[in-house]
Design a protein around this motif. Structure first.
Motif, mmCIF file in Angstrom:
data_model
loop_
_atom_site.group_PDB
_atom_site.id
_atom_site.type_symbol
_atom_site.label_atom_id
_atom_site.label_comp_id
_atom_site.label_asym_id
_atom_site.label_seq_id
_atom_site.Cartn_x
_atom_site.Cartn_y
_atom_site.Cartn_z
ATOM 1 N N SER A 16 6.588 8.705 -28.056
ATOM 2 C CA SER A 16 6.448 9.275 -26.587
ATOM 3 C C SER A 16 5.071 8.646 -26.162
ATOM 4 N N GLY A 17 4.867 8.363 -24.747
ATOM 5 C CA GLY A 17 3.680 7.889 -24.572
ATOM 6 C C GLY A 17 3.739 7.627 -22.938
ATOM 7 N N VAL A 18 2.735 7.170 -22.348
ATOM 8 C CA VAL A 18 2.416 7.010 -20.962
ATOM 9 C C VAL A 18 1.731 5.233 -20.720
ATOM 10 N N GLN A 27 0.531 -3.322 -7.149
ATOM 11 C CA GLN A 27 1.572 -2.008 -6.992
ATOM 12 C C GLN A 27 1.570 -1.776 -8.603
ATOM 13 N N SER A 28 1.452 -0.631 -8.959
ATOM 14 C CA SER A 28 1.995 -0.167 -10.247
ATOM 15 C C SER A 28 2.447 1.219 -10.381
ATOM 16 N N ALA A 29 2.823 1.518 -11.508
ATOM 17 C CA ALA A 29 3.419 3.220 -11.596
ATOM 18 C C ALA A 29 3.062 3.561 -13.002
ATOM 19 N N LEU A 30 2.850 4.824 -13.176
ATOM 20 C CA LEU A 30 2.730 5.328 -14.476
ATOM 21 C C LEU A 30 3.984 5.775 -14.981
ATOM 22 N N ILE A 31 4.331 5.310 -16.078
ATOM 23 C CA ILE A 31 5.683 5.451 -16.764
ATOM 24 C C ILE A 31 5.614 6.500 -17.975
ATOM 25 N N ALA A 32 6.277 7.406 -18.091
ATOM 26 C CA ALA A 32 6.072 8.327 -19.188
ATOM 27 C C ALA A 32 7.457 8.091 -19.847
ATOM 28 N N GLU A 33 7.373 7.896 -21.314
ATOM 29 C CA GLU A 33 8.444 7.614 -21.997
ATOM 30 C C GLU A 33 8.650 8.552 -23.230
ATOM 31 N N VAL A 34 10.007 8.702 -23.534
ATOM 32 C CA VAL A 34 10.205 9.520 -24.644
ATOM 33 C C VAL A 34 11.402 8.683 -25.402
ATOM 34 N N ASN A 35 11.220 8.122 -26.462
ATOM 35 C CA ASN A 35 12.134 7.591 -27.377
ATOM 36 C C ASN A 35 12.999 8.595 -28.462
ATOM 37 N N TYR A 36 13.896 8.451 -28.405
ATOM 38 C CA TYR A 36 14.586 9.369 -29.293
ATOM 39 C C TYR A 36 15.837 8.774 -30.223
ATOM 40 N N SER A 37 15.995 9.652 -31.308
ATOM 41 C CA SER A 37 17.205 8.997 -32.089
ATOM 42 C C SER A 37 17.961 10.228 -32.642
ATOM 43 N N TYR A 38 19.347 9.813 -33.013
ATOM 44 C CA TYR A 38 20.332 10.619 -33.322
ATOM 45 C C TYR A 38 21.450 10.109 -33.961
ATOM 46 N N ARG A 39 22.168 10.887 -34.813
ATOM 47 C CA ARG A 39 23.044 10.338 -35.791
ATOM 48 C C ARG A 39 24.685 10.854 -35.315
ATOM 49 N N ILE A 40 25.421 10.028 -35.146
ATOM 50 C CA ILE A 40 26.781 10.423 -34.503
ATOM 51 C C ILE A 40 27.836 9.560 -35.598
ATOM 52 N N ARG A 61 0.623 15.531 -19.797
ATOM 53 C CA ARG A 61 1.089 16.728 -20.023
ATOM 54 C C ARG A 61 2.636 16.746 -20.168
ATOM 55 N N TRP A 62 3.424 15.979 -19.525
ATOM 56 C CA TRP A 62 4.996 16.047 -19.658
ATOM 57 C C TRP A 62 5.354 15.362 -21.156
ATOM 58 N N VAL A 63 4.450 14.456 -21.327
ATOM 59 C CA VAL A 63 4.837 13.541 -22.674
ATOM 60 C C VAL A 63 4.486 14.631 -23.683
ATOM 61 N N SER A 64 3.139 15.322 -23.614
ATOM 62 C CA SER A 64 3.028 16.135 -24.889
ATOM 63 C C SER A 64 3.832 17.362 -25.221
ATOM 64 N N THR A 65 4.910 17.573 -24.252
ATOM 65 C CA THR A 65 5.958 18.605 -24.445
ATOM 66 C C THR A 65 7.045 17.843 -25.410
ATOM 67 N N TYR A 66 6.879 16.373 -25.725
ATOM 68 C CA TYR A 66 7.750 15.961 -26.456
ATOM 69 C C TYR A 66 7.128 15.140 -27.666
ATOM 70 N N ALA A 95 11.349 25.206 -27.386
ATOM 71 C CA ALA A 95 11.047 24.024 -28.150
ATOM 72 C C ALA A 95 10.235 23.078 -27.090
ATOM 73 N N ASN A 96 10.251 23.510 -25.808
ATOM 74 C CA ASN A 96 9.321 22.599 -25.061
ATOM 75 C C ASN A 96 7.702 23.030 -25.102
ATOM 76 N N ALA A 97 7.628 23.940 -26.268
ATOM 77 C CA ALA A 97 6.085 24.210 -26.461
ATOM 78 C C ALA A 97 5.619 23.206 -27.277
ATOM 79 N N THR A 98 4.230 22.807 -26.989
ATOM 80 C CA THR A 98 3.780 21.706 -27.675
ATOM 81 C C THR A 98 3.302 22.388 -29.207
ATOM 82 N N ARG A 99 3.540 21.603 -30.120
ATOM 83 C CA ARG A 99 3.361 21.992 -31.619
ATOM 84 C C ARG A 99 2.078 21.519 -31.866
#
Length: 99
Positions: A16-18, A27-40, A61-66, A95-99
């Protein structure tokens, strides 16, 4: 909205990061991104959740929750299991609490 009826599976945050994204002349924008994986069905898949912010402290702050390794609920398309969504409303408050 289309994913609300999709099945759920446990996933993990892999990064995760910004970052600042250029969006044209002066013009620019701050993009916060969370990359995840799963098995199915025995196969690995991954996805990305992105949000746009105007203020860096809010994005961070948002990214820190992931944090990396966090367990997250993923919804996947039963027709195409690589099509997935990390819906913030599916995540438990504890689970949203920062570890």
């Amino acid at each position: 909205r289309r994913a609300r009826s999709w099945p759920k599976v446990e996933g993990r945050v892999i990064s995760s990061g910004v970052h600042l994204e250029n969006r044209g002349e002066n013009q620019s924008a701050l993009i916060a991104e969370v990359n995840y994986s799963y098995r199915i069905s025995g196969a690995s898949a991954s996805g990305v959740l992105q949000r746009t912010f105007l203020i860096a402290s809010r994005a961070n702050r948002w990214v820190s929750t992931y944090p990396v390794g966090r367990s997250v609920v993923i919804r996947y398309n039963p027709v195409d299991e690589k099509d997935s969504v990390l819906d913030e409303s599916d995540q438990s408050p504890a689970a949203n609490a920062t570890r």
